[in-house]
Design an enzyme around this catalytic site. Structure first.
Site, PDB file in Angstrom:
ATOM      1  N   CYS B  79      -2.402   0.712   7.805  1.00 24.83           N
ATOM      2  CA  CYS B  79      -3.071   1.220   6.604  1.00 24.83           C
ATOM      3  C   CYS B  79      -3.810   0.096   5.876  1.00 24.83           C
ATOM      4  CB  CYS B  79      -2.074   1.952   5.709  1.00 24.83           C
ATOM      5  SG  CYS B  79      -2.868   3.007   4.480  1.00 24.83           S
ATOM      6  N   HIS B 192       1.318   5.281   8.895  1.00 27.00           N
ATOM      7  CA  HIS B 192       2.460   4.435   8.556  1.00 27.00           C
ATOM      8  C   HIS B 192       3.607   4.600   9.545  1.00 27.00           C
ATOM      9  CE1 HIS B 192       0.929   2.945   4.760  1.00 27.00           C
ATOM     10  NE2 HIS B 192       0.418   4.146   4.560  1.00 27.00           N
ATOM     11  N   GLU B 194       5.886   2.682  10.085  1.00 29.29           N
ATOM     12  CA  GLU B 194       7.120   2.097   9.546  1.00 29.29           C
ATOM     13  C   GLU B 194       7.935   3.110   8.741  1.00 29.29           C
ATOM     14  OE1 GLU B 194       4.108   1.648   8.461  1.00 29.29           O
ATOM     15  OE2 GLU B 194       4.032   1.333   6.284  1.00 29.29           O
TER      16      GLU B 194
END
Lengths: 297, 223
Positions: B79, B192, B194
């Protein structure tokens, strides 16, 4: 066409708060202030008509801002824009969602619209941040759908002592919960007046399931760094910046101190020559009926 | 065990650390240039790209990151990390006068879909096998790899990749548009990874960059 449920947005909404971690969110009342905040490195701005210090000084009912003001601030910056709705005022929240704000703060800084119920935040696609003074209050807001929590502090005072008290209370209660045995969590849920499943999750993880920022009284780089050292994920600064002598410089200094919170040399360097801090009010001198942190339950 | 840095000026640092730990990496937070010494790779996390760039202003940190990438250090950008790694940003005004890293031959547009109400979770289609390395494919991980060539993408005020340079490989698409790309040891995506239990993209990066072999205490980028 399938209808998107609020629960489906839980990850994007808590996730946006995760992206703000380590950052500073600044109260702004004009597009010009919003640009100063962005230029200083703010991760988001809170659009409102009067900063808490002025709400406190001028009195009267404090409400959601004029949509024209919010539109003007959205147009002025590329970072996320938050705006405040009154506690329990679900139509102000609907309006803010229609305006396309990135986050709604259901805030005790405005006059409450409902002294019993908070907004049912599960009915919205837009995320909410709510204030809390203790763990039970934080968990009740999360149950209602809040995607982010901020400790309340005492807005508009420039006195960091209440922010300190609320953050220490929330983090201390989490540590105490984590030390309880499984069979003690049932009564813990009763004491916290929060759902058992959520209480068990916090006990297991040793942290809230959402990001925890600090708010209410942060006025200096050292204030911000202290909150980060204590374990806050980030900082809201309200009146502290634009009620000071040199807002652009102070805003940048607070941003730097929040990132380099464990480096006293950086904090010392950015604390030099900031001009007048906001004058401030000692919370102890604010009569109890005028303390904003006591709004919300 | 390799040590991977996570740029920690602001943003989703903790989440990347957790994924990397699950894949057997040591991690180190990077806030100043000397934190880069000895790192086998660097993750540039999600956050606010303008805030990260402003925090790096005057420190030379992002320039030092670029020098190491040019010398071969692997990097993963998610991002805001993608925006900082991109050679070109389509709306340069917000980052005007600010340092970025660059080096990835793509053009990106910040916040290309609008505000938070345009954010969402969607599947993305992988255009490469889920892993190129058997050892990592069977690693401990933080979740199962997808068997159907898909992974969940969490898009938050996401950027859009508007141009992909000739040396850049597309790793994943959504609605026919590139959402993850690779150029040598640099991987970047608009979403994302993560925030989800599926560590596929981190594995792809580590495996493609040969990071599992690199001694943790020797600099990857001798010049």
């Amino acid at each position: 066409m399938t209808v998107e449920l609020a629960a489906d947005r839980s990850l994007v909404n808590t996730g946006l708060a995760e992206m703000l971690k380590g950052g500073v969110i600044m109260d702004v009342v004009t597009p010009e202030q919003a640009r100063i905040a962005e230029e200083a490195g703010a991760v988001a701005v809170m659009a409102l008509e009067r900063v808490p210090a002025d709400i406190r000084a001028q009195g009267g009912v404090a409400r959601m801002s004029d949509p024209d003001l919010i539109d003007g601030i959205i147009d002025a910056v590329s970072i996320p824009v938050m705006a405040k709705a009154r506690i329990g005022h679900f139509v102000e929240a609907q309006v803010l969602e229609a305006l396309g704000v990135d986050y709604i703060d259901e805030s005790e800084v405005l006059s409450p619209a409902d002294y019993v119920n908070h907004i049912d935040k599960t009915r919205f696609r837009v995320p909410f941040v709510c204030g809390a003074t203790n763990l039970g209050e934080a968990l009740r807001r999360i149950t209602e759908g809040a995607s982010m929590i901020r400790s309340k502090g005492e807005a508009g005072t420039g006195d960091v002592s209440e922010a300190m008290r609320h953050l220490r209370t929330i983090l201390g209660e989490i540590r105490a919960l984590a030390s309880r045995t499984d069979d003690e969590l049932f009564v813990a849920a009763k004491e916290l007046a929060a759902p058992y499943e959520l209480v068990r999750r916090v006990a297991r993880d040793g942290k809230l399931p959402v990001v925890l920022f600090v708010a209410g009284g942060v006025a200096t780089p050292a204030d911000a760094a202290m909150m980060m050292q204590l374990g806050a994920d980030g900082v809201f600064v309200g009146s502290g910046i634009f009620k000071s002598g040199n807002p652009a410089k102070r805003a940048k200094a607070i941003v730097e101190a929040t990132t380099h919170f464990d480096d006293a040399e950086v904090i010392a360097a950015v604390s030099r020559g900031l001009g007048e801090a906001m004058v401030g009010i000692n919370v102890a001198d604010v009569p109890a009926p005028h303390r904003l942190a006591e709004r919300g339950w | 065990m390799v040590t991977v840095g996570v740029l920690a000026l602001q943003g989703a640092v903790r989440e990347h650390e957790a994924v990397l730990a699950g894949l057997g990496c040591h991690t180190r937070r990077v806030r100043r240039t000397d934190d880069l010494d000895g790192l086998a790779g660097l993750v540039i996390p999600g956050g606010e790209s303008t805030a990260i760039a402003r925090l790096a202003r005057g420190s030379g940190l992002l320039g030092a990151v670029r020098a190491r990438i040019d010398a071969g250090m692997p990097a993963l950008g998610t991002c805001a990390g993608l925006i900082l790694l991109a050679d070109e940003v389509a709306d340069p005004a917000a980052l005007a006068g600010l340092p970025t890293v660059g080096g990835l031959d793509v053009t990106v547009r910040r916040n290309a879909f609008g505000g938070q109400l345009a954010s969402g979770e969607w599947d993305v289609d992988l255009t490469v096998p889920a892993t190129t390395d058997g050892q990592l494919a069977s690693g401990t991980g933080t979740g199962a790899d997808p068997t159907d060539g898909r992974m969940r993408g969490v898009f938050i005020r996401a950027p859009r990749i508007e141009r992909v340079g000739p040396g850049v490989e597309v790793l994943a698409v959504r609605d026919g548009e590139p959402v993850a790309v690779r150029q040598g040891p640099v991987v970047a995506c608009t979403f994302h990874p993560e925030l989800v239990p599926d560590a596929t993209l981190h594995r792809l990066w580590l495996a493609g960059a040969d990071l599992h072999d690199t001694p943790s205490n020797s600099p990857v980028a001798p010049s």
